[in-house]
Every structure is written in C-alpha cells, then in structure tokens.
Design a protein around this motif. Structure first.
Motif, PDB file in Angstrom:
ATOM      1  N   GLY A 165       0.789  -1.224   0.000  1.00 58.52           N
ATOM      2  CA  GLY A 165       0.000   0.000   0.000  1.00 58.52           C
ATOM      3  C   GLY A 165       0.820   1.271   0.000  1.00 58.52           C
ATOM      4  N   ALA A 166       2.142   1.166  -0.136  1.00 61.09           N
ATOM      5  CA  ALA A 166       2.970   2.370  -0.171  1.00 61.09           C
ATOM      6  C   ALA A 166       2.627   3.179  -1.406  1.00 61.09           C
ATOM      7  N   ARG A 167       2.590   4.474  -1.242  1.00 61.57           N
ATOM      8  CA  ARG A 167       2.137   5.323  -2.332  1.00 61.57           C
ATOM      9  C   ARG A 167       3.222   5.503  -3.376  1.00 61.57           C
ATOM     10  N   PHE A 168       4.458   5.449  -2.946  1.00 56.73           N
ATOM     11  CA  PHE A 168       5.547   5.695  -3.884  1.00 56.73           C
ATOM     12  C   PHE A 168       6.392   4.434  -4.065  1.00 56.73           C
ATOM     13  N   THR A 169       7.027   4.334  -5.185  1.00 55.04           N
ATOM     14  CA  THR A 169       7.816   3.142  -5.471  1.00 55.04           C
ATOM     15  C   THR A 169       9.102   3.110  -4.657  1.00 55.04           C
ATOM     16  N   THR A 170       9.497   1.927  -4.297  1.00 59.63           N
ATOM     17  CA  THR A 170      10.748   1.745  -3.590  1.00 59.63           C
ATOM     18  C   THR A 170      11.903   2.251  -4.445  1.00 59.63           C
ATOM     19  N   GLY A 171      12.866   2.839  -3.777  1.00 56.31           N
ATOM     20  CA  GLY A 171      14.035   3.313  -4.516  1.00 56.31           C
ATOM     21  C   GLY A 171      13.992   4.785  -4.780  1.00 56.31           C
ATOM     22  N   ARG A 172      12.837   5.387  -4.528  1.00 58.35           N
ATOM     23  CA  ARG A 172      12.725   6.809  -4.776  1.00 58.35           C
ATOM     24  C   ARG A 172      13.598   7.589  -3.782  1.00 58.35           C
ATOM     25  N   ARG A 173      13.476   7.264  -2.518  1.00 60.44           N
ATOM     26  CA  ARG A 173      14.349   7.859  -1.507  1.00 60.44           C
ATOM     27  C   ARG A 173      15.019   6.727  -0.740  1.00 60.44           C
ATOM     28  N   LYS A 174      16.268   6.941  -0.334  1.00 60.83           N
ATOM     29  CA  LYS A 174      17.019   5.881   0.341  1.00 60.83           C
ATOM     30  C   LYS A 174      17.490   6.370   1.707  1.00 60.83           C
ATOM     31  N   VAL A 175      17.172   5.599   2.719  1.00 60.64           N
ATOM     32  CA  VAL A 175      17.490   5.991   4.093  1.00 60.64           C
ATOM     33  C   VAL A 175      18.263   4.884   4.797  1.00 60.64           C
ATOM     34  N   ALA A 176      19.316   5.279   5.520  1.00 60.48           N
ATOM     35  CA  ALA A 176      19.999   4.364   6.432  1.00 60.48           C
ATOM     36  C   ALA A 176      19.580   4.751   7.835  1.00 60.48           C
ATOM     37  N   TYR A 177      18.920   3.830   8.535  1.00 62.68           N
ATOM     38  CA  TYR A 177      18.343   4.169   9.837  1.00 62.68           C
ATOM     39  C   TYR A 177      19.388   4.051  10.943  1.00 62.68           C
ATOM     40  N   PHE A 178      19.575   5.154  11.684  1.00 62.21           N
ATOM     41  CA  PHE A 178      20.478   5.147  12.841  1.00 62.21           C
ATOM     42  C   PHE A 178      19.607   4.983  14.092  1.00 62.21           C
ATOM     43  N   HIS A 179      19.585   3.756  14.640  1.00 58.06           N
ATOM     44  CA  HIS A 179      18.708   3.511  15.787  1.00 58.06           C
ATOM     45  C   HIS A 179      19.322   4.007  17.083  1.00 58.06           C
ATOM     46  N   GLY A 180      20.644   4.061  17.147  1.00 61.82           N
ATOM     47  CA  GLY A 180      21.294   4.456  18.399  1.00 61.82           C
ATOM     48  C   GLY A 180      21.061   3.408  19.465  1.00 61.82           C
ATOM     49  N   CYS A 181      21.464   3.717  20.685  1.00 61.73           N
ATOM     50  CA  CYS A 181      21.336   2.742  21.767  1.00 61.73           C
ATOM     51  C   CYS A 181      19.900   2.614  22.250  1.00 61.73           C
ATOM     52  N   ALA A 182      19.186   3.736  22.316  1.00 59.03           N
ATOM     53  CA  ALA A 182      17.848   3.712  22.919  1.00 59.03           C
ATOM     54  C   ALA A 182      16.899   2.832  22.131  1.00 59.03           C
ATOM     55  N   ALA A 183      16.805   3.050  20.813  1.00 59.14           N
ATOM     56  CA  ALA A 183      15.851   2.271  20.022  1.00 59.14           C
ATOM     57  C   ALA A 183      16.333   0.836  19.856  1.00 59.14           C
ATOM     58  N   ASN A 184      17.609   0.589  20.024  1.00 65.80           N
ATOM     59  CA  ASN A 184      18.083  -0.791  19.885  1.00 65.80           C
ATOM     60  C   ASN A 184      17.833  -1.599  21.162  1.00 65.80           C
ATOM     61  N   TYR A 185      18.255  -1.052  22.293  1.00 65.22           N
ATOM     62  CA  TYR A 185      18.224  -1.858  23.516  1.00 65.22           C
ATOM     63  C   TYR A 185      16.989  -1.627  24.382  1.00 65.22           C
ATOM     64  N   TYR A 186      16.444  -0.399  24.373  1.00 64.70           N
ATOM     65  CA  TYR A 186      15.381  -0.083  25.332  1.00 64.70           C
ATOM     66  C   TYR A 186      14.007   0.061  24.693  1.00 64.70           C
TER      67      TYR A 186
END
Lengths: 416, 443
Positions: A165-186
């Motif tokens: 259901g994504a409105r735009f096609t994959t590959g249009r924008r590219k993101v590398a997610y930086f989760h950091g410690c909080a989103a990874n462990y807690y």
C-alpha cells in the motif's frame, strides 16, 4: 563549522544566557553559562589546572547557545571544560564512565534482559547504586527490551522491504536508519514505528552497522572513547552516504551528535565527518522535508487524542524548528499542545546523578506542571531520556511523535 | 519549512511589532532570530523621543509635536517615513497586545514622563509599564528608594543621592531579606522569580512596611516578580499602603524579559511561530524578489520561503550591522547595501562623549517611503523586503532615546506592508491614542 574557542571573543557579557539557563534558575551550584563559559575560559590553559569546578553543573541543554545574541558556543565551551576538569583530577570518574556507556550495558544485559531488569530495578540494587556509584535511587532508568531492534530487523530479513500500500515506489528515496542505543536496547518499538512510517511512504530503508553516537561520553567529559565511537561510525556511515543514502535517526541526541556535536567538540574537520553531518536527519525533519516536496502520504486516520508535546533541548539545538509539531498538526483529530518549557531536567544522564537529581527535577517542574495541567492523556517528546523523565515525574505515558504517526497510518506494531 | 506569507528576521521590538502588524493583517507569519533581541537589554519602557535634536540639553516634553516636526526637519529619519499617525497606530497596537497578556503600559504621545534610572538620573520616556508609573511623580513629595542588602548592581543610596542633587526629596534604605541574601547566582531574573514565591514576598513586605510611613512612594529594583509580576506588585502595594514603583536595573532587565514574553505569548496565540536560535545567513533571490531566507542549522542551511520579508535584525548593539577591522560596515542577514562613513577614520569623533555623537551609530540600511531597502542610488533592492528598527540608517536611537518608538512604529508598518496592507508613505491609518494617561506625566 565555527571554531568553538574563537566565539568567546564575541561575548558582550550581557548575561542573557544566565537569565535563561535552566540550572542557574534553580541552584546556586551553577553560577551560569557566562561565568562558567566565556569568562572562566580566559583562565583555562592546557598547561594549568582548570580554575573552576562548577562547570560540572552545566547540564548541556544548550539553551544558552540559542538565546545568545552574539553567537557564542557556550555549551560546547562548557563540555570541553568538563573534560579538562576530569583530566586534571586524574581521569573520568567511574560513574561518568559507566553512564557514558549505555551501549556496553545494553550489550551485556541483552542476552539476560529479564534478569538484568530484575537486578537493576529493585530497591536493594538502586540503593547500592546510589551509595557506591552516586546514581540517585529515584532517577528514571530504562528497562532493557527482550529483543533488540537489530535482532527484530534481522529476523524480518535484514534488508529493505516494500510496504504493502505504499504510495511511492521503492528506490525513490534511500534511508539508512540510525537507531542508536535507545531504540536498539530499550525502545525497539520506536525503531519499528520509524521503519513502518518510512516504508509506508515508499522509502527504501536499510539498517547500517553502527555503534553508540558517543554523546553520553561527550556529556560526561569522557572524550577519548567518544572519539573512537565517532570514527567507527564514520567508517560505517560515510560509504553509505556516498552510495546515496541519507542517515535518519529517531534519537535527537544521536542525530545532533552526528550532525555537529562530535565534530565541534572533538575538533574533527575531516571530509567524512562533513559528509555524514550534512546527510543526517532527525526522522521528523526528514518526513517534513518529504511533505514540503509533496511526497508525504497524508492519508492519516483520525486520532481522537490530546497530546502534551515537549520539544526537547536536543531538538532545539538542531535549529530546525519543531517538525514534529508540524507533522502532528496534519493528523485529523489530534490535539497537540506545545510545552514552551525550556528543559525537562534530565539532560541525558545529568539528572540521574545523586547530587544533581533534585536540580533536574526542579528544572523540569514547569514542564511537569504543564503536562499535568494540560489534561492530556499522553505526552510526546523526541528524545528518549526526556520521555523517561516526563513519565517519571508526571506518571503520564510519553511517546515518540513517530509512534503517533504510525498509529495514524493504522500501522499497528505487529513485531513481525 | 512550509511557505509563509511573511517571514520576519529578528525578535527584538521591531521584529515582534512587525509580526504583530502582519498577523493582525491576516498573514501567516514566522519569526526567525539568531538570539533574543535588545528588549532584554533595555529598560522595558517605550522611549519614543527623549531628546531632539539629539544631544539637546532639555528633554522633549510633548513627543507628538516634535515627531510631527521631523517630517519636515529630518526627512531621512524613520519617523518622517511613518508620520505621527503611524507612530500612534503602532503604540496603540502594542498597548493592546501587552495588555491582553496582563502587562499594562501607561502614557501617551502627548507627554513624556521622567523616570528615575538606577543612577538616579531622570530619563524621558513615553509609555511605561504600570509597575514603573509611580516613579514619574518623584518631583512631588518624598520618595524612598529601597534596595536588597547583599545583592549586586542596585545601590539605593546612589539613586537617592542623585535625586537629591536634582533638588528632589529622596531617601534610601537597605532591606535585609534572608531568602534574597541567600540566593546565588543573583541575576535580576533569578531575584524576580524568587519574589514570585508568596513566602519570599511576605518576607519582603515585612521588611518594607516599617519604612512606609511618611513617604509618598517607594522605589525598588525592577525585580518585583516574573511570571506572577502583576499580582506581586498589587500585593506589595496593598500591604505597604503607598504606591510602589520599579526602578530599572542593569541589563539584563526583567521588565525587558516581561515585555518580550508578553509579546511572544500574544503572537503565539495568533499562530505566529517564533524560532529563537535560527540565524539567517543566506538570501535566495530571483531577480528583484527575495524567494527565501536560509538559516544555519546544526549541519545545513534551511530554506524558509515566503511571499514577503521584514528585516529587523537590529543595529550594532543588536548584531544586525557589523563593523569590521578593515573599515567595512555590513548588514549581516541579507547582505544589503549599508549607508555608513566611507572610512574607518570617519566612524568616531575624537571625544567619547562628543555632543554630536558618533557617525558610525547612524549607519544602517536606507529605505524608500515604503520601508524597502534601497541602494546608494536609491534603487529598491527587493520589491518584497521591508526593513525596520535599529537596522535603519539615519537615526542615533540611543542618544535620541527613540529606540522602542522607532522600532515599534517602523516594525508595525513594515509588517502590515509585508502582509499586503498598502499604506501611503508618511501617513498612518490609526486613530488617536486610546491608552490611559500616566499618573505623573510632565506635560
């Protein structure tokens, strides 16, 4: 990148910073940014002992930088002064080393998260931590998640996925997610919400190799390991940026560190640091940029909810305005009230320390009163330690704005 | 950032007045500022015109008359561009805005009031916060100046001695209030917040009350409450039984903070977004139109598009105009042409307190009759950019004592113009002042 030291010559001693400084309003232990920063700096020399120990009561909120009419980088002067203070005293104290190493703690605790939580969150161990380490027994410490964000992502397949259901096609924008410690462990649910919202908007999201951004170390005066972390991150992230990805994070302190803090405090003017800094975004900043480009799916379902939103100091230091406020305003039914308060008082790990816990709680009082008086059933804030502090002080649940966006898209957190 | 109708650069008195003018005209407005403005450094009064010509021995008594004369006498002066009616319109809008936030100002263009300074001099000013108003009557009866023992920067004996030197009846007293004495650091804002606490206020009342008999009014440093200021003043006056007034302190000034906060609250309620810490460092132009301004963020320049812009970055003190060692003088935000002495030798006259002032303090941006910046040849630089306040050339605000008047009048006018409300040069649209008259004005 302005030279931190050079900016002190611009100080006109107007004391506007002192008048806005959250700790200086509530404690005599901190004489204020002007005294501890540009004035004391005149007496600091690499060859002589640091003249003033009160700088350790600076909480690094950077309100001084924002209100300064002359552009003095007061908070950075103070952070460097704290590091040299510890050097003079023969090294970084054990507590400060420990609090700077959220990632190490996470790595050690993760395999035994339930046991670790039990061990950390009981009256006896909190008492021991206070007596032995000086970590206040009342202070809000997070709980380890049973499964890290990286483990979840790797079970999901470990790579970018095209959302149904994504409105735009994959590959249009590219993101590398930086989760950091909080989103990874807690709080892996924050990472999952960010991923879901980005993928819903057709963004290709990868999760690059990464380590702690280093900010907990920088704000605890522990610069050498922070430098090592930053270099490791640059090694992982610079090639990703060169491959066309933007770095997007959900922790405003991690993204601030990657953008500017590490470069300024450590004096890193390398090309890799510049490249990563210029391509790093807070998640709401990134989504708002997509919205301005007409690329954000605004098909939100109504959320009949009243939210007390606190834009944290770390976000203000990005100097990008309040993108979360603007995004939440698009969600039908969602009633958002902004706090207008300066600081929650926790300032990362500052409010955890025994001698500073009361300072932190006093600094946060206007915010806590706002949350309690707002009648909101839920609070929101972009920064994790601030969320924990707000809930600790008010009893009101506190979410990352991205969680509200995910809910408004109808993206339930299935943990799949 | 989403496109706005009007972006105002600067959050001092001129920028806030511009935002008010534009918002009242129905525009969507954002304010961007590198830091807080000179509101916090000034006394919190609205000085419209204290001395004319600047350096004159006697203060202006009726600013309305002199401002009207400037249209003829000094066509390059900002007041000549907005006219008396424009000044009055802005003062009225300002008065309504702060009063709506519980911060009342008193006075009118008809009469300057003479208020004691922390040096005991008398300064001519036009609108004064209600908490300072009783100070305008120091010429009549006996005045007691009280200070807090153990605090810095306010010496009641100094104030009283200088009032006496001018033939006035004044005495002084030190108040010993334990809670005040114990507090560090002692900035004016910290002390004012301390007096918000009813227990501390009661201590202050107990210390003041014994000295209230036989005096007509009591002056205290301007720290009478911060967030609860109006009720602090009312309670204090009721308890001591004579009028109480604030004397401005050294900067930063609590009345200036209150003024800023009142305008900020008022604008926020009108959906004006104010971002402090967003310094404009770049102009994005398309021919003779400014398309967007760029602010410095942690790592990139952020674009802020708008249909029109108001430049209200201040003068040399506010940081909107910079002087450089090579003798150049520049406008920092948009890089507009600046009118200034040609060489560094021409900046200053040989005496520090020269009766004619120093030419460099008249440096700034020149504008056309609609407040749009122009080049040295008089060409409008951008058709959709307006300038206001201390960044304007042709006035020596601090010597004239016209800082807030010029800022509010040109700011409000520029804001309305940027929002598309066209006005004739040198005219106002407003009615006569509807503010209450001060208690002790020198007509």
């Amino acid at each position: 990148m302005a030279d931190v030291e050079a900016t002190l010559d611009a100080c006109i001693k107007c004391n506007i910073c002192t008048s806005y400084c959250p700790p200086a309003q509530v404690t005599g232990a901190f004489p204020g940014p002007k005294y501890a920063g540009p004035q004391a700096q005149r007496f600091r020399s690499p060859r002589e002992p640091s003249p003033d120990a009160s700088v350790d009561y600076c909480n690094g909120c950077r309100v001084c930088n924002l209100v300064c009419p002359a552009g003095v980088k007061i908070a950075e002067l103070n952070a460097r002064a704290r590091a040299s203070l510890f050097r003079d005293r023969g090294g970084v104290p054990l507590r400060e080393r420990l609090l700077g190493r959220a990632e190490l703690l996470g790595r050690l605790a993760r395999p035994v998260a339930p046991v670790a939580n039990l061990l950390l969150h009981n009256a006896a161990s909190r008492w021991a931590a206070e007596v032995l380490l000086g970590i206040d027994r009342r202070a809000p410490l997070p709980r380890f998640a049973n499964r890290t964000f990286r483990e979840w992502f790797s079970r999901r397949g470990g790579r970018a996925r095209e959302a149904a259901g994504a409105r735009f096609t994959t590959g249009r924008r590219k993101v590398a997610y930086f989760h950091g410690c909080a989103a990874n462990y807690y709080e892996p649910h924050v990472g999952r919400a960010a991923l879901a919202v980005l993928e819903r908007n057709g963004v290709e999201v990868i999760v690059p190799e990464q380590v702690c951004c280093g900010l907990p170390m920088l704000s605890n005066g522990d610069f050498d390991p922070a430098r090592a972390c930053f270099q490791t991150n640059l090694r992982h992230l610079a090639p990703v940026v060169e491959a066309g990805y933007d770095i997007v994070g959900t922790s405003t302190s991690c993204t601030l560190t990657l953008k500017a803090e590490a470069r300024e405090l450590l004096g890193d003017d390398s090309e890799a640091a510049r490249l990563v800094g210029e391509h790093t975004y807070d998640v709401c900043e990134y989504l708002m940029a997509m919205h301005e480009a007409g690329e954000l799916d605004t098909g939100f379902e109504p959320l009949e909810l009243r939210v007390a939103y606190h834009p944290p100091c770390q976000l203000n230091a990005h100097r990008i305005g309040h993108p979360a406020t603007e995004l939440m305003a698009i969600i039908p039914g969602l009633e958002v009230e902004e706090s207008g308060a300066a600081c929650c008082g926790i300032a990362g790990t500052y409010g955890l320390k025994k001698e500073k816990y009361a300072v932190g709680m006093a600094v946060g009082r206007p915010l806590f009163d706002f949350v309690k008086d707002s009648g909101a059933t839920v609070a929101a804030c972009d920064s994790e330690t601030c969320r924990w502090q707000i809930t600790h002080a008010t009893g009101v649940r506190c979410l990352h704005p991205i969680e509200l966006l995910a809910r408004a898209y109808g993206l339930a957190d299935g943990q799949a | 950032m989403a496109s706005q109708d009007v972006v105002v650069v600067g959050a001092g008195p001129a920028g806030l007045a511009a935002a008010l003018g534009a918002a009242e005209a129905g525009a969507r407005v954002a304010v961007l500022a590198g830091g807080v403005g000179t509101t916090h450094l000034a006394a919190g009064t609205v000085d419209v015109l204290g001395y004319w010509p600047p350096g004159a021995a006697d203060p202006v008594k009726r600013p309305r008359e002199i401002v009207a004369r400037l249209v003829e006498e000094a066509p390059g002066h900002p007041y000549a561009l907005v006219g008396v009616a424009g000044v009055e319109e802005a003062l009225n809008a300002f008065g309504r805005a702060v009063a709506a936030q519980g911060l009342a100002y008193e006075g009118s263009l008809d009469a300057n009031q003479m208020l004691p300074t922390p040096a005991g001099a008398l300064k001519p000013t036009c609108l004064v916060p209600r908490a300072m108003a009783a100070g305008a009557a120091v010429a009549e009866g006996r005045t007691l100046i009280a200070g807090f023992a153990g605090t810095q920067d306010f010496y009641p004996g100094f104030v009283a001695a200088n009032l006496r030197a001018q033939g006035l009846d004044a005495g002084h007293v030190w108040l010993d209030v334990a809670a005040v004495r114990a507090r560090r650091p002692q900035t004016a804002v910290v002390l004012a917040s301390l007096l918000d606490d009813p227990a501390v206020l009661n201590e202050v009342i107990r210390a003041v009350r014994p000295h209230a008999s036989g005096v007509d009014r009591i002056g205290l440093p301007a720290v009478l409450g911060f967030r609860r200021h109006p009720e602090v003043v009312v309670r204090l006056e009721e308890a001591v039984g004579v009028p109480v007034f604030e004397v401005p302190t050294l900067p930063p000034s609590v009345p200036g903070f209150r003024l800023f906060e009142a305008l900020r609250r008022h604008l926020a309620a009108r959906r004006v977004r104010i971002t402090i810490g967003a310094e404009v460092v770049q102009a994005f132009a398309d021919g003779d139109r400014l398309v967007a301004v760029g602010t410095a963020t942690a790592s990139r320049v952020q674009r802020h598009p708008a249909a029109a812009f108001v430049l209200a970055t201040g003068g040399i003190l506010g940081g909107g105009i910079v002087t450089r060692p090579d003798g150049s003088v520049a406008e920092v935000a948009l890089g507009l042409p600046v009118s200034a002495p040609a060489a560094r030798e021409g900046w200053l006259r040989p005496q520090l307190m020269h009766p004619d002032g120093h030419p460099i303090y008249r440096a700034g941006v020149r504008v056309d009759g609609r407040l749009r910046p122009v080049t040295g040849e008089g060409q409008v630089v951008y058709g959709n950019v307006y300038a206001a306040g201390a960044v304007l050339a042709g006035t020596d605000l601090w010597r004239e004592k016209s800082h807030e008047g010029v800022s509010l009048a040109t700011g409000y006018r520029a804001g309305r113009a940027a929002a598309g409300k066209s006005v004739e040069p040198g005219s106002g649209e407003g009615s006569r002042a509807d503010l209450p008259t001060g208690r002790g004005g020198h007509g």
